[in-house]
Design a protein around this motif. Structure first.
Motif, mmCIF file in Angstrom:
data_model
loop_
_atom_site.group_PDB
_atom_site.id
_atom_site.type_symbol
_atom_site.label_atom_id
_atom_site.label_comp_id
_atom_site.label_asym_id
_atom_site.label_seq_id
_atom_site.Cartn_x
_atom_site.Cartn_y
_atom_site.Cartn_z
ATOM 1 N N ARG A 117 11.261 -3.186 3.819
ATOM 2 C CA ARG A 117 11.723 -3.780 5.045
ATOM 3 C C ARG A 117 10.718 -3.675 6.183
ATOM 4 O O ARG A 117 10.688 -4.357 7.031
ATOM 5 C CB ARG A 117 12.942 -3.001 5.864
ATOM 6 C CG ARG A 117 14.369 -3.191 5.046
ATOM 7 C CD ARG A 117 15.313 -2.322 5.409
ATOM 8 N NE ARG A 117 15.301 -2.346 6.991
ATOM 9 C CZ ARG A 117 16.393 -3.049 7.502
ATOM 10 N NH1 ARG A 117 16.915 -3.791 6.951
ATOM 11 N NH2 ARG A 117 16.180 -3.086 8.879
ATOM 12 N N THR A 118 9.533 -2.827 5.917
ATOM 13 C CA THR A 118 8.353 -2.631 6.684
ATOM 14 C C THR A 118 7.315 -3.157 6.291
ATOM 15 O O THR A 118 7.437 -3.637 4.880
ATOM 16 C CB THR A 118 8.189 -1.149 7.108
ATOM 17 O OG1 THR A 118 7.830 -0.446 5.815
ATOM 18 C CG2 THR A 118 9.399 -0.619 7.816
ATOM 19 N N LEU B 104 0.888 -1.135 -0.060
ATOM 20 C CA LEU B 104 -0.064 0.042 0.045
ATOM 21 C C LEU B 104 1.022 1.124 -0.027
ATOM 22 O O LEU B 104 1.179 1.728 1.013
ATOM 23 C CB LEU B 104 -1.008 0.069 1.321
ATOM 24 C CG LEU B 104 -1.725 -1.180 1.201
ATOM 25 C CD1 LEU B 104 -2.999 -0.995 2.344
ATOM 26 C CD2 LEU B 104 -2.846 -1.320 -0.011
ATOM 27 N N VAL C 120 14.437 0.775 1.392
ATOM 28 C CA VAL C 120 13.964 1.095 2.799
ATOM 29 C C VAL C 120 12.621 0.605 3.305
ATOM 30 O O VAL C 120 12.396 -0.010 4.243
ATOM 31 C CB VAL C 120 14.361 2.551 3.066
ATOM 32 C CG1 VAL C 120 13.942 2.997 4.297
ATOM 33 C CG2 VAL C 120 15.804 3.123 2.491
ATOM 34 N N ILE D 102 2.644 2.084 4.582
ATOM 35 C CA ILE D 102 1.779 3.370 4.158
ATOM 36 C C ILE D 102 2.642 4.569 4.599
ATOM 37 O O ILE D 102 2.764 5.460 3.870
ATOM 38 C CB ILE D 102 0.487 3.077 4.739
ATOM 39 C CG1 ILE D 102 -0.107 2.024 4.274
ATOM 40 C CG2 ILE D 102 -0.389 4.527 4.452
ATOM 41 C CD1 ILE D 102 -1.591 1.701 4.986
ATOM 42 N N MET D 103 3.295 4.541 5.845
ATOM 43 C CA MET D 103 3.710 5.772 6.547
ATOM 44 C C MET D 103 5.022 6.150 5.693
ATOM 45 O O MET D 103 5.624 7.364 5.650
ATOM 46 C CB MET D 103 3.788 5.584 7.979
ATOM 47 C CG MET D 103 2.262 5.553 8.555
ATOM 48 S SD MET D 103 1.367 7.111 8.009
ATOM 49 C CE MET D 103 -0.045 6.545 7.881
ATOM 50 N N ILE D 104 5.994 5.078 5.610
ATOM 51 C CA ILE D 104 7.310 5.477 5.209
ATOM 52 C C ILE D 104 7.125 5.861 3.778
ATOM 53 O O ILE D 104 7.827 6.922 3.393
ATOM 54 C CB ILE D 104 8.290 4.161 5.478
ATOM 55 C CG1 ILE D 104 9.512 4.748 5.335
ATOM 56 C CG2 ILE D 104 7.877 2.985 4.594
ATOM 57 C CD1 ILE D 104 10.714 3.727 6.138
ATOM 58 N N LEU E 124 4.946 7.316 2.622
ATOM 59 C CA LEU E 124 4.147 8.796 2.612
ATOM 60 C C LEU E 124 5.371 9.999 2.879
ATOM 61 O O LEU E 124 5.514 10.948 2.398
ATOM 62 C CB LEU E 124 2.985 8.954 3.723
ATOM 63 C CG LEU E 124 2.585 10.098 3.983
ATOM 64 C CD1 LEU E 124 1.603 10.839 2.761
ATOM 65 C CD2 LEU E 124 1.462 10.165 5.254
ATOM 66 N N ALA E 125 6.217 9.411 3.789
ATOM 67 C CA ALA E 125 7.303 10.149 4.558
ATOM 68 C C ALA E 125 8.194 10.664 3.266
ATOM 69 O O ALA E 125 8.599 11.686 3.063
ATOM 70 C CB ALA E 125 8.194 9.274 5.660
ATOM 71 N N PHE E 126 8.494 9.357 2.530
ATOM 72 C CA PHE E 126 9.460 9.785 1.349
ATOM 73 C C PHE E 126 8.744 10.627 0.477
ATOM 74 O O PHE E 126 9.581 11.649 -0.157
ATOM 75 C CB PHE E 126 9.871 8.451 0.657
ATOM 76 C CG PHE E 126 11.042 7.732 1.367
ATOM 77 C CD1 PHE E 126 12.119 8.277 1.376
ATOM 78 C CD2 PHE E 126 10.913 6.538 1.978
ATOM 79 C CE1 PHE E 126 13.118 7.719 1.945
ATOM 80 C CE2 PHE E 126 11.817 5.773 2.554
ATOM 81 C CZ PHE E 126 13.108 6.480 2.751
ATOM 82 N N GLY F 125 2.669 -3.470 6.144
ATOM 83 C CA GLY F 125 1.476 -2.911 6.712
ATOM 84 C C GLY F 125 1.256 -1.369 6.782
ATOM 85 O O GLY F 125 1.867 -0.745 6.063
ATOM 86 N N VAL F 126 0.896 -0.901 8.103
ATOM 87 C CA VAL F 126 0.847 0.512 8.060
ATOM 88 C C VAL F 126 2.207 1.210 8.169
ATOM 89 O O VAL F 126 2.315 2.304 7.717
ATOM 90 C CB VAL F 126 0.207 0.963 9.776
ATOM 91 C CG1 VAL F 126 0.240 1.985 10.067
ATOM 92 C CG2 VAL F 126 -0.970 0.167 9.910
ATOM 93 N N HIS F 127 3.220 0.510 8.784
ATOM 94 C CA HIS F 127 4.409 1.462 8.600
ATOM 95 C C HIS F 127 5.012 1.395 7.153
ATOM 96 O O HIS F 127 5.652 2.575 6.703
ATOM 97 C CB HIS F 127 5.641 0.283 9.251
ATOM 98 C CG HIS F 127 5.351 0.034 10.681
ATOM 99 N ND1 HIS F 127 4.669 -0.812 11.233
ATOM 100 C CD2 HIS F 127 5.778 0.945 11.657
ATOM 101 C CE1 HIS F 127 4.701 -0.836 12.585
ATOM 102 N NE2 HIS F 127 5.401 0.292 12.678
ATOM 103 N N PHE G 269 1.469 5.068 -0.330
ATOM 104 C CA PHE G 269 0.681 6.133 -0.099
ATOM 105 C C PHE G 269 1.551 7.423 -0.513
ATOM 106 O O PHE G 269 1.402 8.484 0.249
ATOM 107 C CB PHE G 269 0.289 6.196 1.362
ATOM 108 C CG PHE G 269 -0.863 7.278 1.586
ATOM 109 C CD1 PHE G 269 -1.879 7.142 0.648
ATOM 110 C CD2 PHE G 269 -0.992 8.134 2.694
ATOM 111 C CE1 PHE G 269 -2.987 8.249 0.511
ATOM 112 C CE2 PHE G 269 -1.979 9.184 2.444
ATOM 113 C CZ PHE G 269 -3.223 8.893 1.690
#
Lengths: 305, 318, 390
Positions: free
Chosen positions: B110-111, B60, B107, B117-119, B121-123, B113-115, B62
């Motif tokens: 390595r995660t 996923l 990067v 999605i968030m990482i 988004l962060a990039f 699920g939710v992580h 984002f």
């Protein structure tokens, strides 16, 4: 040196604010396993209703409960109406449905209150400045935010670590099925946790109103920062959210204050003018990526799932 | 199997209908629709590419709009340095997005699920803020291109109809690639890894490498879409990769129907036509879009594809 | 074959409307009408409607229509709207243009279609200089001019130790370089913040530590509301006066209120200017829409009357673009700015004023003209514009 202390104070205030947003998010996330992009809308609802009530009644004492109640009510309504159907769905459905809610709420406040930003003022008794650090009077209102934020953090800690309900919440966070099997009413638990999160978001929003702009979309940017916080802290962990929120607050503040002069030491001045703020704006995302690279579960993941 | 045949039929009919857009709008003397649909085709490619990783791969992302941005900026920057070869511009865009997607994938994968999605988004936020701060390439104001990429006198992209079919060809190519890819061994592995990565690993597949491969392919496809967007608009700005844009591309995929190949394209058509109509009618169009979106999800995420051929199939939950 | 006939039958009414389009003036207005920045876009729409109704619904004697397009603050959306207006609505003029980014995104396309483009706000330096065009007119001002006025004022009043701040994006850097063009004193600090940032306590603490004589900022829209409020909140206002451009206007003032009291802002227009035409506009606008118009509205109002003058000059022959451009260059219309003329690069020659925020009799805050800083000022880029040399 004094300036550094002042900046640390600024970082603390920002961090506390982030914590209030992140706490609700991480609880909902950790216990119900739901991604809630609409958390920023609850922040916005709290801010709008508080500001509007204050303008109408001139009473901050009325405006605070009004804002909290509005956020709480909105939270309960969307939990019952929409989130209950989302608990069993995958993250994609949750992301999209709550993204839709955000779009809806951003326009809804404009339909109700108009497109203009709302004037929210600091209440009279908190309007001045307090001298804590010599030569740098600090706004009393922001000091109040720090106090309220730290008090809420302590209260949350007590509730979760010391009460029966807190025990159920902890149980729910580490093993949902087991908590249900042991007799906890999961449906009620979910609504209560969601309502608590909404309340905290509303509190953050109404406190932010007088210093930021009360306007459509105000929850979006702080929402992304709150996500960064809970991911760094470890999803589902209040303690992690607290530490990460303060860390993000400090890092962001220090980056804005000192990166430009730091770059100025070894870059020509125009290059530093460009690079300083550019890196400062990316700094917390870089930190987040680095944390996730070395610890994919965040710094303080709740023990055992 | 019947469902599969129906899907193929819709795909052929749909592509045929899209191919008819320029003559029809010419007949209606409404050349505007050629421009609107060029944009729609470009976003179709972006939606198609996202579908590959979210529906088949269960990743996923984002932050998919970031590849639109990187692809578009690659073209913009090449143009700013006077490189007007269209082929070269597209290659630069593809190479740049491949590099960025590989890095982000290394990067983020390595995660999960939710992580994840968030990482992602962060990039995308990181690169978004970077594009705002780099004043050499326009910063927040964006950069205006000097001219469209040159492909010799054979493909004059300055002609709106030629540009349309140029984009159409890319869409058809990517659709063809994707339909083969998902049925190939590679596709089986990433689909298997979505439901049970451990089993796939136990079977001896280097799951991480397969997932990274899918992630990069998806990024490059989206990067080409970004490059085409720059060629069409002759303008690039950071707004192209705002986080809400990533959400919009995701909405297109879901509106159309996940994992149905042609669904994301239908979704892009529906979303952008809806936007075109609604913005003309109300300034609160986000309100209505939000309600539609929530309704689609609550009704069980049945995209347009399922409406079209009346078959209800439960979208599988990853 | 059958389908073709059906198509053709369906086309007939389309052709009919097309034929009548020639004696109707269509103006496309693109601005931000949704989202937070609609606060600036809405007065543009209202002013255009007001202007058209004052003209009896006619432009240059012909029946007229204004088509509105919402750019949602996104350049690609603005471009999409422009495309729609050019090709579907077949407009004769395009105006609006709140944001420089949207203007730059649509510029080539509109100019390339030989459609007259009149910006009612944005004035990026590229378009004043190398990229200028006969088809483009800027009705507001060139972005650098207001900061130039502020720099000039500060030096003239011996304020020679100033801390400057702006968001880190192209316009922010333009504003600061414009300021430095006239301000020759000491720069106590030069800080660029993240675009869209909403908390400035770190920067404000740095300002206090630097102890400058004054602070000059450019923070448009929502960023301005936040900066101004927080600057007052930290108690700096009473020690270090705040000078700004495009930061305090009637729109943002509604949220800034007392926090902006006593602040200075330089602009080419304000609602209290002692110009008959301006007062007529403000009175009519306030009567109809019940709020004070900001400069975005005033300039749009002018733009519609400018178009009216151009169509009149060619006696309604909308295909005579050269004639309309020549008429526009004369600026032969009643402007809210009184004396108004276009320079060779089609940017305004106009006055710049210093405004300060005061409390009016009814307890509200409003901008009041303090003095005229520049008279008949021209921007710094006209010499780079090829039209200047001819």
């Amino acid at each position: 040196m004094l300036l550094l202390l002042v900046q640390a104070f600024n970082g603390l205030q920002f961090g506390v604010m982030l914590f209030l947003m992140a706490a609700g998010l991480t609880l909902v996330f950790g216990i119900m396993n739901v991604v809630n992009l609409a958390h920023g809308s609850l922040y916005m609802v709290g801010a709008y209703v508080c500001a509007e009530t204050y303008v109408a009644t001139h009473s901050f004492l009325l405006a605070i409960p009004a804002g909290l109640l509005a956020a709480l009510a909105t939270g309960v309504i969307i939990e019952i109406g929409i989130f209950r159907a989302l608990y069993t769905r995958d993250h994609l459905d949750q992301v999209l449905a709550t993204f839709g809610l955000t779009l809806m709420f951003n326009d809804l406040v404009r339909i109700i209150w108009g497109s203009d930003a709302i004037y929210a003022t600091v209440p009279k008794f908190l309007a001045g400045q307090v001298v804590i650090i010599p030569g740098a009077p600090y706004p009393a209102y922001r000091l109040a935010i720090i106090v309220v934020g730290l008090a809420v953090a302590a209260l949350l800690y007590l509730i979760i670590a010391r009460t029966r309900y807190g025990m159920i919440i902890r149980a729910g966070a580490s093993n949902r099925v087991m908590a249900g099997a042991l007799g906890a009413n999961i449906v009620v638990l979910y609504t209560v946790v969601f309502a608590l999160g909404a309340l905290l978001a509303g509190l953050a929003g109404l406190m932010a109103g007088p210093i930021f702009t009360v306007a459509s979309g105000m929850g979006d940017s702080i929402l992304i920062l709150a996500f960064v916080v809970i991911v760094i802290g470890g999803i589902g962990s209040i303690r992690g959210a607290f530490i990460a929120a303060l860390a993000v607050g400090f890092i962001d503040t220090m980056g804005r204050a000192y990166l430009r002069p730091l770059f100025g030491l070894f870059l020509p001045s125009t290059a530093a003018d460009n690079a300083g703020p550019a890196v400062a704006s990316m700094l917390i995302y870089i930190v987040m990526a680095a944390v996730l690279f070395f610890r994919p579960q965040g710094l303080f993941p709740p023990r055992m799932r | 199997m019947a469902a599969n045949r129906n899907r193929r039929l819709i795909m052929w009919l749909g592509m045929a209908a899209l191919a008819l857009v320029p003559p029809v709008s010419l007949a209606l003397s409404q050349p505007y629709y050629v421009d609107l649909f060029t944009r729609i085709l470009i976003f179709s490619i972006a939606a198609l590419s996202l579908d590959l990783i979210i529906s088949y791969g269960g990743m996923l992302s984002f932050g998919h709009a970031v590849y639109l941005g990187v692809g578009a900026y690659a073209v913009g920057i090449a143009d700013a340095y006077g490189i007007d070869s269209g082929l070269f511009q597209l290659l630069v865009a593809a190479a740049a997005t491949a590099a960025i997607a590989t890095f982000i994938g290394l990067v983020s994968l390595r995660t999960s699920g939710v992580h994840f999605i968030m990482i992602t988004l962060a990039f995308s936020q990181m690169i978004y803020f970077l594009s705002i701060s780099v004043n050499k390439f326009g910063g927040e104001d964006g950069m205006t291109l000097n001219q469209r990429g040159q492909f010799g006198s054979l493909i004059p992209l300055d002609n709106a109809n030629v540009l349309y079919y140029f984009v159409f060809a890319f869409l058809a190519l990517f659709l063809w690639i994707q339909s083969h890819l998902v049925r190939s061994r590679f596709g089986m592995v990433i689909r298997g890894a979505r439901t049970n990565p451990r089993r796939m690993a136990a079977l001896g597949f280097p799951v991480f490498r397969y997932q990274l491969g899918a992630f990069v392919i998806s990024g490059v496809m989206c990067g080409v879409a970004g490059a085409l967007l720059a060629e069409q608009a002759l303008f690039v700005s950071p707004a192209i990769m705002q986080w809400s844009r990533s959400g919009e591309i995701m909405v297109m995929v879901i509106m159309g129907g996940m994992g149905t190949l042609f669904g994301p394209i239908l979704g892009a058509v529906a979303y952008l036509v809806l936007e075109d109509v609604l913005t003309g009618l109300t300034q609160y169009w986000g309100f209505f879009l939000g309600i539609i979106l929530v309704a689609i999800i609550l009704m069980g995420r049945q995209g347009i594809m399922s409406l079209v051929y009346g078959l209800r199939w439960k979208s599988s939950h990853g | 074959m059958k389908a073709k006939w059906l198509l053709a039958a369906g086309l007939l009414p389309l052709f009919a409307t097309h034929a009548s389009a020639a004696d109707k003036v269509k103006i496309g207005l693109i601005t931000t009408l949704s989202g937070p920045e609609a606060v600036m876009g809405n007065p543009m729409r209202d002013s255009a409607n007001l202007a058209l109704s004052m003209l009896g619904g006619k432009i240059g004697g012909l029946p007229a229509e204004i088509v509105f397009g919402d750019d949602q603050q996104k350049p690609d959306m603005g471009r999409q709207q422009a495309e729609k207006m050019l090709k579907k609505d077949k407009v004769n003029f395009i105006t609006g243009m709140l944001g420089s980014n949207v203007l730059l995104a649509v510029y080539r396309q509109v100019i390339g279609a030989h459609t007259i483009l009149i910006s009612a706000n944005a004035g990026p330096h590229q378009l004043a200089g190398k990229m200028c065009s006969p088809y483009f007119f800027a009705m507001g001002s060139q972005n650098d001019e207001a900061p130039e006025a502020m720099g000039h004022y500060l030096i003239a009043h011996h304020v020679d130790d100033v801390y400057v701040m702006a968001p880190n994006y192209a316009a922010g850097h333009d504003m600061i370089s414009g300021f430095k063009r006239t301000y020759k004193g000491k720069i106590a600090g030069e800080v660029y913040t993240t675009f869209g940032q909403h908390d400035y306590q770190a920067e404000i603490s740095q300002i206090r530590a630097a102890k400058p004589k004054a602070v000059f900022v450019f923070y448009p829209g929502g960023m301005g509301i936040q900066f101004v409020k927080q600057y007052a909140e930290f108690g700096l206002k009473k020690d270090i006066p705040l000078y700004s451009v495009y930061t305090v206007d009637p729109g943002t003032l509604k949220a800034e209120r007392e926090a902006a009291l006593g602040n200075y802002d330089a602009s080419f227009w304000g609602a209290d200017l002692d110009i008959a035409r301006s007062q007529q506009y403000v009175a009519a606008f306030t009567k109809k829409y019940h709020y004070t118009p900001p400069n975005y509205g005033a300039v749009t109002f002018d733009a519609i009357f400018a178009i009216d003058s151009a169509v009149k000059a060619v006696h309604g022959d909308l295909s005579n673009k050269k004639g309309m451009i020549a008429a526009l260059e004369k600026a032969n219309f009643p402007s809210v700015r009184g004396n108004f003329a276009f320079n060779t690069n089609h940017f305004p020659i106009e006055n710049f004023y210093l405004f300060t925020v005061v409390k009016t009799a009814d307890g509200k805050e409003s901008l009041k003209k303090r003095e005229t800083i520049f008279t008949a000022h021209k921007d710094a880029y006209a010499s780079e514009c090829p039209m200047t040399k001819k």
